[in-house]
Design an enzyme around this catalytic site. Structure first.
Site, short mmCIF file in Angstrom:
data_model
loop_
_atom_site.label_atom_id
_atom_site.label_comp_id
_atom_site.label_asym_id
_atom_site.label_seq_id
_atom_site.Cartn_x
_atom_site.Cartn_y
_atom_site.Cartn_z
N GLU A 1 0.81 -1.21 0.00
CA GLU A 1 0.00 0.00 0.00
C GLU A 1 0.84 1.26 0.00
OE1 GLU A 1 -2.88 0.01 3.15
OE2 GLU A 1 -3.03 -2.16 3.04
N CYS B 1 3.24 8.25 1.07
CA CYS B 1 3.64 7.34 2.12
C CYS B 1 3.91 5.99 1.45
CB CYS B 1 2.49 7.24 3.13
SG CYS B 1 2.74 5.98 4.38
N CYS C 1 4.71 -7.06 8.11
CA CYS C 1 5.64 -6.55 9.12
C CYS C 1 5.72 -7.56 10.25
CB CYS C 1 5.14 -5.21 9.66
SG CYS C 1 6.25 -4.39 10.82
N CYS D 1 3.09 -4.66 16.53
CA CYS D 1 2.41 -3.62 17.32
C CYS D 1 0.91 -3.94 17.42
CB CYS D 1 2.61 -2.24 16.69
SG CYS D 1 4.33 -1.74 16.62
N CYS E 1 -1.80 -2.20 14.98
CA CYS E 1 -1.48 -2.01 13.56
C CYS E 1 -1.97 -3.17 12.70
CB CYS E 1 0.03 -1.87 13.42
SG CYS E 1 0.56 -1.61 11.72
N GLY F 1 5.49 -2.15 7.04
CA GLY F 1 6.86 -2.58 7.24
C GLY F 1 7.65 -1.68 8.17
N SER G 1 8.24 6.05 16.47
CA SER G 1 6.91 5.71 16.97
C SER G 1 7.05 5.33 18.43
CB SER G 1 6.33 4.56 16.15
OG SER G 1 6.25 4.95 14.80
N CYS H 1 -2.20 1.80 8.03
CA CYS H 1 -1.30 0.81 7.44
C CYS H 1 -1.93 -0.56 7.33
CB CYS H 1 -0.08 0.62 8.32
SG CYS H 1 0.63 2.14 8.87
N1 SAH Z 1 7.36 0.52 11.29
C1 SAH Z 1 7.48 1.95 11.22
C2 SAH Z 1 6.77 2.57 10.04
C3 SAH Z 1 5.43 2.05 9.65
S1 SAH Z 1 4.09 2.41 10.75
C4 SAH Z 1 7.02 2.57 12.54
O1 SAH Z 1 6.60 1.85 13.42
O2 SAH Z 1 7.12 3.77 12.69
C5 SAH Z 1 3.82 4.13 10.52
C6 SAH Z 1 3.12 4.81 11.68
O3 SAH Z 1 1.74 4.44 11.74
C7 SAH Z 1 3.71 4.45 13.02
O4 SAH Z 1 3.82 5.59 13.83
C8 SAH Z 1 2.68 3.49 13.55
O5 SAH Z 1 2.79 3.34 14.91
C9 SAH Z 1 1.40 4.12 13.06
N2 SAH Z 1 0.22 3.25 13.08
C10 SAH Z 1 0.13 1.94 12.86
N3 SAH Z 1 -1.13 1.50 13.00
C11 SAH Z 1 -1.88 2.60 13.31
C12 SAH Z 1 -3.26 2.82 13.58
N4 SAH Z 1 -4.13 1.82 13.57
N5 SAH Z 1 -3.65 4.07 13.86
C13 SAH Z 1 -2.76 5.10 13.88
N6 SAH Z 1 -1.46 4.96 13.63
C14 SAH Z 1 -1.01 3.72 13.36
#
Ligand code: SAH
Length: 349
Positions: A96, A109, A116, A120, A123, A164, A219, A338
């Protein structure tokens, strides 16, 4: 593309110098490599490379693949100027990207891995684990495809914030950064590129020494280890103090301020005392906090913080002297978070 093509090297994974070496045995002058590279970065395939001799185009076609990506699906937000893409890669995997349009231009983006493995809790990208790393060329290909969809305008800013963990795919992410700024290619300066990480400490420290003036986003999502471990498995490997120290080191080495991402999750990390603790953690550091509205992913059971709580959290940070913005939520109606669109589409074709 045909399955037999998959074994051929992708030209987009090579630097202009490597392309020159690859085509040297074909008896071609060196400037041909720059021509090929420039066409690729404009999204043009072999048959469209009209300033190359026909025989060379045919040889290229049988020996290489371009490595360009195809837009398999696009979706527009009805609420704002956000467009979500599903890019199809040569092996049928899909990743994406999201294009956001602001007054100062277009930001894309991009994804750095298919899926990944960081796990988290909030996510969508990580729900199916990591499928594979993207190559540097596949990262460039997302920008090239988005440019092709802009009718003459160009992507000016890039955030490595799609699916990722870029620092879990370190070599390809670095190769991407070295290539995205080449004037004969996309020519996007690194001051217009952000790399976002969940906090891989050794790689954050390594990045600081690469001489690549990219904006680092971290993050964080919690002000203490206990809360962070609840939502981010990586916090079991690196303590929050080590992550913040690595960010301070990045500021010292590069002179660039670091951005901390903090998604406000209802009753997990949204209390005013957590805001105070966050302010204490970041005291004296050249940084900025981006408060994000959590996009709800049904599988996670986590909810966005209530509006008043979010406002209170922000006020507390401001009161304590932290530079902070609450990010506008864009593309919430098009599964902008994401991994959501890829999951809904079933992943691989
Ligand atoms: N792995 C990297 C980059 C990808 S995630 C990272 O963790 O930063 C990009 C951003 O989106 C990160 O800040 C992540 O925590 C956030 N993110 C992921 N899922 C989300 C969600 N459901 N709502 C809001 N932000 C989210």
């Amino acid at each position: 593309m045909a399955a037999e093509d998959a074994g051929r090297p992708a030209l987009l994974d090579m630097t202009p110098g490597e392309i020159a070496e690859a085509i040297a045995p074909l008896g071609q002058p060196a400037y041909r490599a720059a021509q090929v590279y420039s066409w690729l970065c404009r999204g043009v395939g072999f048959t469209g490379m009209t300033n190359l001799p026909l025989a060379l185009r045919e040889t290229l076609e049988t020996s290489f693949r371009t490595g360009l990506a195809v837009i398999a699906e696009r979706r527009d937000s009805r609420r704002d100027d956000t467009r979500k893409y599903l890019f199809a890669l040569d092996d049928g995997e899909r990743v994406e990207g999201v294009r956001m349009t602001y007054r100062h231009g277009h930001t894309l983006c991009i994804s750095t891995q298919v899926g990944c493995r960081m796990g988290c809790a909030f996510c969508a990208s990580t729900l199916g684990g990591r499928v594979r790393d993207l190559t540097a060329g596949e990262m460039l290909a997302q920008i090239i495809a988005a440019n092709g969809d802009l009718g003459g305008q160009r992507i000016g800013n890039v955030v490595m914030m799609g699916s990722g963990e870029p620092l879990d795919n370190y070599a390809a992410s670095i190769a991407f950064l070295r290539r995205v700024r080449l004037p004969e290619g996309l020519g996007i300066g690194l001051r217009s590129v952000s790399l976002s990480t969940c906090g891989l400490v050794p790689e954050m420290r390594a990045l600081a020494t690469e001489g690549l003036p990219v904006t680092l986003s971290v993050s964080l999502h919690a002000p203490d280890d206990e809360t962070r471990r609840r939502i981010m498995p990586i916090a079991r490997r690196y303590a929050i103090g080590e992550v913040v120290d690595a960010a301070r080191h990045y500021v010292e080495r590069t002179g660039r301020r670091v951005i901390f991402e903090y998604a406000l999750i209802r009753d997990v990390n949204d209390r005013p005392e957590q805001a105070s603790r966050l302010a204490g953690l970041l005291r004296g550091m050249q940084c900025h906090v981006n408060l994000i509205t959590l996009s709800g992913v049904p599988e996670t059971g986590l909810l966005a913080a209530r509006r008043e709580r979010a406002a209170e959290f922000e006020r507390e940070l401001v009161r304590r002297g932290v530079s902070v913005t609450r990010r506008r939520q864009m593309g919430s109606d098009i599964e902008g978070a994401c991994g959501q669109l890829r999951r809904r589409s079933g992943g691989k074709e």
